[in-house]
Design an enzyme around this catalytic site. Structure first.
Site, short mmCIF file in Angstrom:
data_model
loop_
_atom_site.label_atom_id
_atom_site.label_comp_id
_atom_site.label_asym_id
_atom_site.label_seq_id
_atom_site.Cartn_x
_atom_site.Cartn_y
_atom_site.Cartn_z
CE LYS A 53 -3.92 -2.25 2.17
NZ LYS A 53 -4.46 -2.79 3.40
CD GLN A 97 -3.80 -4.60 6.58
OE1 GLN A 97 -3.64 -3.66 5.82
NE2 GLN A 97 -4.46 -5.70 6.23
CG ASP A 120 -10.21 -0.33 4.67
OD1 ASP A 120 -10.08 -0.63 3.46
OD2 ASP A 120 -9.52 -0.83 5.58
#
Ligand code: NDP
Length: 295
Positions: A53, A97, A120
């Site tokens: 990422k 994460q 997200d």
């Protein structure tokens, strides 16, 4: 033999459009979009995702802020990190994460993220907006699947879609997105009866289960479009390889189009994260949102 949907090149195209938009934001407004990624602990798979990422964020010309925190961090300390990122004007997107170590309350952490920075799409407000058909930040993996479906099929209206899997990160938001596109949607899961029959009636099958090669070609209606989200590691002839939830060899014989694993949905997920970060940045600065980036 159906055609292969090349997620790798589709994702490269999306990343290039993101990079163009970043360059324009810099040149015209002096704004550099920033994405913060928070990693707790040392899970090797999560470390690889976070590294990728970071690489792709910087390659698109954005600012990447990586926060690697010890596995033993307390809930309060982690919440304080999120609060700092919420208040930081250089940060337009925040990603924590998952999974977090077991002693941490993931829902509380995700719901502490400023919804405007929830790239997200897992914050309860984003989930509610998507579920009620309002403009929402859409989770990256289903967003990538939808982009590939629309590119392949155009108008999805009236098509019957079967989504196999009902997780909060893939199955449920995928179903919501397809409903928003006027598909007739069936959501299947581990208790579903007659899954083979359901799949055989589908124009679109999205498989997000986590079981290697579970869906064979004779479950696929000839000409149907198949999106294989699964990423499963299997041992074969002494080597490890990645396979999807769909038995690709047999399904590709009957499907009209199908994504491979690897090289299908996977590359689209990070590209969509970058797209969501641009969207969040534009919204934060009251600028028009980029076209064709989904959310
Ligand atoms: P989860 O384990 O959270 O969900 C799996 C779903 O599959 C559950 O809803 C479960 O049903 C259902 N299921 C399990 N067994 C069966 C069965 N025999 N028949 C029908 N349904 C079944 O997984 P995720 O959604 O997080 O991920 C799914 C797959 O997608 C994994 O392989 C994962 O690695 C991959 N993935 C890939 C991404 C990418 O970027 N390409 C991103 C995210 C995930 P129930 O709810 O009843 O338990």
């Amino acid at each position: 033999m159906g055609s292969i949907i090349d997620g790798k090149s589709f994702a490269a195209g999306l990343r290039a459009r993101v990079a163009d938009h970043v360059a324009a934001l810099k040149a015209e407004h002096g704004i550099v979009p920033g994405l913060a990624v928070v990693l707790v602990g040392e899970d090797p798979a999560s470390e690889v995702y976070v590294r990728n990422k970071g690489i792709q964020t910087r390659a698109a010309g954005m600012e990447s802020f990586e926060h690697k925190l010890p596995a033993g961090i307390s809930q309060d300390e982690l919440m304080a990190v999120v609060a700092r990122l919420n208040a930081d004007p250089a940060v337009h997107g925040i990603l924590v994460q998952l999974p977090l170590p077991g002693h941490l309350d993931s829902d509380a952490v995700i719901n502490a993220i400023d919804p405007a920075k929830d790239v997200d799409g897992f914050h309860v407000l984003s989930v509610g907006l998507l579920g009620s058909g309002q403009k929402a930040m859409v989770p990256c993996t289903p967003l990538g699947c939808l982009m590939m479906l629309k590119d392949r099929l155009g108008d999805l209206s009236g098509l019957h879609a079967v989504v196999v899997g009902r997780s909060n990160i893939v199955g449920k938001p995928m179903a919501q997105l397809l409903l928003r596109e006027n598909c007739t949607v069936t959501i299947a899961h581990s208790r579903t009866r007659n899954l083979a029959e359901l799949c055989r009636g589908a124009d679109i099958v999205v498989a997000a289960v986590g079981r290697p090669n579970m869906i064979p070609g004779d479950w696929i209606r000839p000409g149907a479009t198949v999106i294989d989200v699964g990423i499963n590691r299997i041992e074969e002839d002494g080597a490890t390889r990645l396979v999807g939830d769909v038995d690709h060899a047999s399904a590709a014989q009957v499907a009209g189009a199908i994504t491979p694993v690897p090289g299908g949905v996977g590359p689209m997920t990070i590209a969509c994260l970058l797209a969501n970060t641009i969207t969040a940045c534009c919204r934060a600065n009251n600028l028009p949102e980029p076209e064709g980036m989904g959310s």
